[in-house]
Design a protein around this motif. Structure first.
Motif, PDB file in Angstrom:
ATOM      1  N   GLN A  12       0.822  -1.214   0.000  1.00 57.11           N
ATOM      2  CA  GLN A  12       0.000   0.000   0.000  1.00 57.11           C
ATOM      3  C   GLN A  12       0.855   1.263   0.000  1.00 57.11           C
ATOM      4  OE1 GLN A  12      -1.598  -2.745   1.820  1.00 57.11           O
ATOM      5  NE2 GLN A  12      -2.728  -2.765  -0.104  1.00 57.11           N
ATOM      6  N   ARG A  13       1.860   1.290   0.875  1.00 57.62           N
ATOM      7  CA  ARG A  13       2.689   2.498   0.951  1.00 57.62           C
ATOM      8  C   ARG A  13       3.834   2.497  -0.041  1.00 57.62           C
ATOM      9  NH1 ARG A  13       3.906   4.372   6.816  1.00 57.62           N
ATOM     10  NH2 ARG A  13       5.323   5.677   5.620  1.00 57.62           N
ATOM     11  N   ARG A  14       4.042   1.365  -0.688  1.00 58.14           N
ATOM     12  CA  ARG A  14       5.036   1.235  -1.771  1.00 58.14           C
ATOM     13  C   ARG A  14       6.438   1.643  -1.327  1.00 58.14           C
ATOM     14  NH1 ARG A  14       2.615  -1.292  -5.912  1.00 58.14           N
ATOM     15  NH2 ARG A  14       3.859  -0.226  -7.474  1.00 58.14           N
ATOM     16  N   LEU A  15       6.803   1.277  -0.093  1.00 57.78           N
ATOM     17  CA  LEU A  15       8.149   1.605   0.380  1.00 57.78           C
ATOM     18  C   LEU A  15       9.156   0.605  -0.172  1.00 57.78           C
ATOM     19  CD1 LEU A  15       7.490   2.547   4.120  1.00 57.78           C
ATOM     20  CD2 LEU A  15       7.591   4.048   2.150  1.00 57.78           C
ATOM     21  N   SER A  16      10.409   1.017  -0.252  1.00 53.75           N
ATOM     22  CA  SER A  16      11.435   0.147  -0.827  1.00 53.75           C
ATOM     23  C   SER A  16      11.731  -1.029   0.108  1.00 53.75           C
ATOM     24  CB  SER A  16      12.727   0.936  -1.069  1.00 53.75           C
ATOM     25  OG  SER A  16      13.378   1.185   0.161  1.00 53.75           O
ATOM     26  N   GLU A  17      12.318  -2.050  -0.475  1.00 54.16           N
ATOM     27  CA  GLU A  17      12.688  -3.261   0.264  1.00 54.16           C
ATOM     28  C   GLU A  17      13.623  -2.902   1.435  1.00 54.16           C
ATOM     29  OE1 GLU A  17      15.125  -7.274  -0.874  1.00 54.16           O
ATOM     30  OE2 GLU A  17      14.020  -6.300  -2.498  1.00 54.16           O
ATOM     31  N   HIS A  18      14.541  -1.991   1.177  1.00 54.39           N
ATOM     32  CA  HIS A  18      15.519  -1.546   2.171  1.00 54.39           C
ATOM     33  C   HIS A  18      14.817  -0.875   3.362  1.00 54.39           C
ATOM     34  CE1 HIS A  18      19.312   0.064   3.685  1.00 54.39           C
ATOM     35  NE2 HIS A  18      18.734   1.249   3.773  1.00 54.39           N
ATOM     36  N   THR A  19      13.840   0.009   3.068  1.00 53.20           N
ATOM     37  CA  THR A  19      13.108   0.726   4.116  1.00 53.20           C
ATOM     38  C   THR A  19      12.258  -0.236   4.945  1.00 53.20           C
ATOM     39  OG1 THR A  19      13.051   2.659   2.677  1.00 53.20           O
ATOM     40  CG2 THR A  19      11.551   2.682   4.539  1.00 53.20           C
ATOM     41  N   VAL A  20      11.580  -1.157   4.271  1.00 52.68           N
ATOM     42  CA  VAL A  20      10.725  -2.137   4.971  1.00 52.68           C
ATOM     43  C   VAL A  20      11.588  -2.998   5.895  1.00 52.68           C
ATOM     44  CG1 VAL A  20       9.163  -4.119   4.683  1.00 52.68           C
ATOM     45  CG2 VAL A  20       8.950  -2.132   3.182  1.00 52.68           C
ATOM     46  N   ALA A  21      12.779  -3.373   5.424  1.00 56.57           N
ATOM     47  CA  ALA A  21      13.699  -4.179   6.245  1.00 56.57           C
ATOM     48  C   ALA A  21      14.117  -3.400   7.497  1.00 56.57           C
ATOM     49  CB  ALA A  21      14.929  -4.565   5.436  1.00 56.57           C
ATOM     50  N   ALA A  22      14.307  -2.068   7.354  1.00 57.87           N
ATOM     51  CA  ALA A  22      14.684  -1.223   8.502  1.00 57.87           C
ATOM     52  C   ALA A  22      13.538  -1.173   9.518  1.00 57.87           C
ATOM     53  CB  ALA A  22      15.040   0.189   8.030  1.00 57.87           C
ATOM     54  N   TYR A  23      12.293  -1.022   9.042  1.00 55.56           N
ATOM     55  CA  TYR A  23      11.113  -1.036   9.920  1.00 55.56           C
ATOM     56  C   TYR A  23      11.048  -2.366  10.676  1.00 55.56           C
ATOM     57  CZ  TYR A  23       8.526   3.148   8.331  1.00 55.56           C
ATOM     58  OH  TYR A  23       8.103   4.434   8.083  1.00 55.56           O
ATOM     59  N   ALA A  24      11.218  -3.463   9.928  1.00 54.18           N
ATOM     60  CA  ALA A  24      11.124  -4.807  10.522  1.00 54.18           C
ATOM     61  C   ALA A  24      12.164  -4.984  11.626  1.00 54.18           C
ATOM     62  CB  ALA A  24      11.312  -5.868   9.441  1.00 54.18           C
ATOM     63  N   ASN A  25      13.369  -4.504  11.369  1.00 51.37           N
ATOM     64  CA  ASN A  25      14.457  -4.626  12.336  1.00 51.37           C
ATOM     65  C   ASN A  25      14.175  -3.808  13.608  1.00 51.37           C
ATOM     66  OD1 ASN A  25      17.105  -5.571  13.087  1.00 51.37           O
ATOM     67  ND2 ASN A  25      17.828  -3.490  12.721  1.00 51.37           N
ATOM     68  N   ASP A  26      13.647  -2.584  13.422  1.00 53.01           N
ATOM     69  CA  ASP A  26      13.315  -1.725  14.563  1.00 53.01           C
ATOM     70  C   ASP A  26      12.246  -2.375  15.451  1.00 53.01           C
ATOM     71  OD1 ASP A  26      15.081   0.126  13.546  1.00 53.01           O
ATOM     72  OD2 ASP A  26      13.546   1.364  12.598  1.00 53.01           O
ATOM     73  N   LEU A  27      11.208  -2.919  14.811  1.00 49.51           N
ATOM     74  CA  LEU A  27      10.112  -3.541  15.571  1.00 49.51           C
ATOM     75  C   LEU A  27      10.589  -4.796  16.301  1.00 49.51           C
ATOM     76  CD1 LEU A  27       7.214  -3.114  12.982  1.00 49.51           C
ATOM     77  CD2 LEU A  27       7.578  -1.788  15.057  1.00 49.51           C
TER      78      LEU A  27
END
Length: 302
Positions: A12-27
């Motif tokens: 939905q938000r169309r974020l890059s693979e790199h950004t999504v990986a950063a979110y996942a790591n933070d959570l």
């Protein structure tokens, strides 16, 4: 639950693979801290005090303010998503004090050093060595078009319009922008396309820039290439691909380019990001003023 949120970021938000990986790591980090420190295993049991405690522990560990802000931003996005889906009543990330950023000015390579870098390459018209010509083009695209590393890697052969001398660049959030280029880069692109076609007849890869083996580039490959060349031509400590993007913007503004035009060329969402470059320009103007204006010179101690 995290998986639904990450899927939402990707689709939905169309974020890059790199950004999504950063979110996942933070959570993941936050969940591990909650479990280890407070034996909390559910997202709904988290309170504002837990969030503040986690941020305080990150500060105590010496993590940079920018990284802490990003981690808080990841948590906020997650809990906003949870609330919007009716999965969470209280949002524990509301009214959390955000660590202040120390303003770091973008690092740029001096014009004379950039000139030395590009003068070190052979004439593209006589250069038939694919890796060397490809490296020349890679650096020229970053410096002359101000692209991000991911944009460079994603550049396809069909994104290059040699007739009108412009590139179609796919930026953050899948936003397309057109970036013009000059005759020297046009010549370099033509030479590269010809040599590429003669070097890799068998395999057709959509990406414009290829590795020595004719494959699509990856982030570490581009990073290593740029640092390898900049170490011989730049005295700046930072030598990443982003430094060439900073250099593109800084040099344009120092030559009097309009701030809004530079914003469009860089693909910035707002002007505040572009305005950071004006600080470098102001420093340069102050230096010129001090050296050249009769009233600007420092008093003589003697």
């Amino acid at each position: 639950m995290h998986h639904q949120f990450l899927a939402h970021l990707t689709h939905q938000r169309r974020l890059s693979e790199h950004t999504v990986a950063a979110y996942a790591n933070d959570l993941k980090q936050f969940a591990a801290w909650c479990l280890g420190e407070h034996e909390i295993a559910t997202t709904s049991a988290v309170t504002r005090d837990h969030v503040k405690g986690w941020l305080a522990s990150l500060m105590a560990s010496g993590l940079a303010a920018a990284s802490i802000r990003r981690k808080l931003s990841s948590l906020k996005a997650f809990y906003n998503y949870q609330q919007s889906r009716g999965l969470q009543q209280e949002n524990p990330t509301l009214r959390i004090p955000i660590p202040k950023l120390s303003r770091r000015l973008p690092v740029a390579v001096a014009e004379k050093d950039i000139k030395r870098l590009f003068d070190s390459f052979p004439d593209p018209l006589t250069n038939d060595h694919f890796p060397l010509l490809r490296d020349h083009l890679l650096l020229a695209l970053l410096y002359q078009c101000g692209m991000r590393r991911a944009e460079l890697i994603g550049l396809k052969q069909t994104d290059v319009d040699l007739n009108h001398r412009r590139l179609s660049v796919l930026g953050k959030g899948d936003k397309q922008r057109l970036v013009p280029f000059g005759p020297k880069l046009a010549e370099l692109l033509e030479c590269y396309n010809e040599l590429r076609a003669g070097t890799f007849q068998e395999e057709e890869v959509a990406a414009l820039l290829l590795t020595d083996r004719g494959k699509r580039m990856y982030p570490k490959y581009v990073y290593n290439k740029v640092t390898e060349y900049l170490k011989d031509f730049s005295t700046e400590e930072k030598k990443s691909p982003h430094v060439l993007r900073h250099t593109f913007a800084t040099h344009l503004l120092s030559e009097g380019a309009d701030l809004n035009a530079v914003k469009e060329l860089l693909g910035h969402a707002n002007l505040a990001a572009t305005q950071l470059y004006t600080h470098n320009n102001i420093k340069r103007l102050q230096e010129v003023y001090r050296q050249a204006h009769p009233e600007g010179k420092e008093p003589d101690d003697s």
